[in-house]
Design an enzyme around this catalytic site. Structure first.
Site, short mmCIF file in Angstrom:
data_model
loop_
_atom_site.label_atom_id
_atom_site.label_comp_id
_atom_site.label_asym_id
_atom_site.label_seq_id
_atom_site.Cartn_x
_atom_site.Cartn_y
_atom_site.Cartn_z
N ASP A 111 0.82 -1.21 0.00
CA ASP A 111 0.00 0.00 0.00
C ASP A 111 0.86 1.26 0.00
O ASP A 111 2.08 1.21 0.19
CB ASP A 111 -0.97 -0.01 1.19
N ASN A 147 -6.84 -3.46 14.69
CA ASN A 147 -8.25 -3.60 14.29
C ASN A 147 -8.46 -4.73 13.28
O ASN A 147 -9.56 -4.91 12.77
CB ASN A 147 -8.79 -2.26 13.75
N HIS A 183 -6.86 -5.05 10.31
CA HIS A 183 -6.61 -4.75 8.88
C HIS A 183 -5.35 -5.44 8.37
O HIS A 183 -4.41 -5.70 9.13
CB HIS A 183 -6.61 -3.24 8.61
N GLU A 194 -9.36 -2.08 5.63
CA GLU A 194 -9.88 -1.78 6.97
C GLU A 194 -11.18 -2.55 7.23
O GLU A 194 -11.90 -2.88 6.28
CB GLU A 194 -10.19 -0.27 7.06
#
Ligand code: PGA
Length: 246
Positions: free
Chosen positions: A68, A137, A139, A144
């Site tokens: 990314d 979280n 991801h 996400e």
């Protein structure tokens, strides 16, 4: 059940994993690697650099694709993932520039950039080995937690928690962290022939347990890794501390 390997600490993990990656490169010198950024792989990258400096590893035929990049951040910006990779890995090993691939955060047409990236991965023969970190979280890459996930490389809106954890790259101020990014999608990642997810520290213990044994849900993107045939969790004791050891 995913394969799990637990190391006593980060240092041993990084050293052992570096040796495994060097071995994989020796077996297949033109290997295609998928690479993460974040705090987790830093020691590993430095170990790879150290092994290269000692003449133990030749990366001259390796091709890499990063997961990314921030949208709107040029490659030469110190906060870019390109700059991160340069500092922690690419300046330390001998991968030719032409074999290093990152999404261009300032491409004039982000959608076209995502399509270009998918095609480049396919043209390289697909990812042989994808290394991943995991967000607290759940991801992976910048996929996400959400009601829906995207399969291919795409443009994403970052969660406040993700911007917060990237603040260090932007002068410690999360307001300066871009709101959007480009990321490989879930299918891009899951098509890799082999996946190693690395997690260290107790902040990752809960998401590792959910990713490994919880329901497969878009609210925990890493849970989709349970569907992969050749996926391994590479953990230190702290990250493994909530894992049900059945
Ligand atoms: P970290 O980030 O390695 O800095 O914990 C992992 C991630 O967000 O994917």
């Amino acid at each position: 059940m995913p394969k799990v390997t637990i190391f006593p600490d980060e240092r041993v993990l990084a050293r052992t994993l570096a040796a495994q990656i060097v071995e994989a490169v020796a077996q297949k010198p033109d290997i295609v690697l998928g690479l993460p950024t974040g705090r987790t792989p830093i020691r590993l990258y430095h170990e790879l650099g150290a092994m290269h400096a000692k003449g133990q590893a030749d990366f001259s035929r390796v091709t890499t694709f990063n997961l990314d990049e921030f949208l709107g951040v040029p490659p030469e910006h110190p906060g870019s993932y390109r700059a991160f990779m340069q500092e922690h890995l690419f300046s330390r090993v001998n991968i030719p520039d032409s074999q290093i691939h990152l999404l261009n955060g300032v491409a004039p047409d982000p959608l076209a950039e995502c399509i270009r990236y998918e095609r480049a991965i396919a043209a390289a023969g697909g990812l042989d080995l994808q290394l991943l970190g995991i967000g607290t979280n759940g991801h992976i890459g910048f996929n996400e937690p959400a009601r829906e996930l995207t399969g291919s490389t795409h443009r994403v809106l970052l969660k406040p928690s993700t911007r917060h954890s990237n603040a260090a790259l932007f002068g410690g101020n999360e307001e300066n962290v871009p709101r959007e990014a480009l990321s490989m999608g879930m299918a891009t990642i899951l098509r890799a022939r082999r996946i190693l997810l690395i997690a260290t520290g107790k902040s990752k213990a809960a998401c590792i347990e959910r990713a490994a044994h919880g329901p497969i849900t878009t609210r925990m993107p890493a849970s989709f890794l349970q569907l992969h045939r050749d996926m391994e969790l590479v953990l230190d004791e702290a990250a493994a501390s909530k894992l049900s050891r059945s």
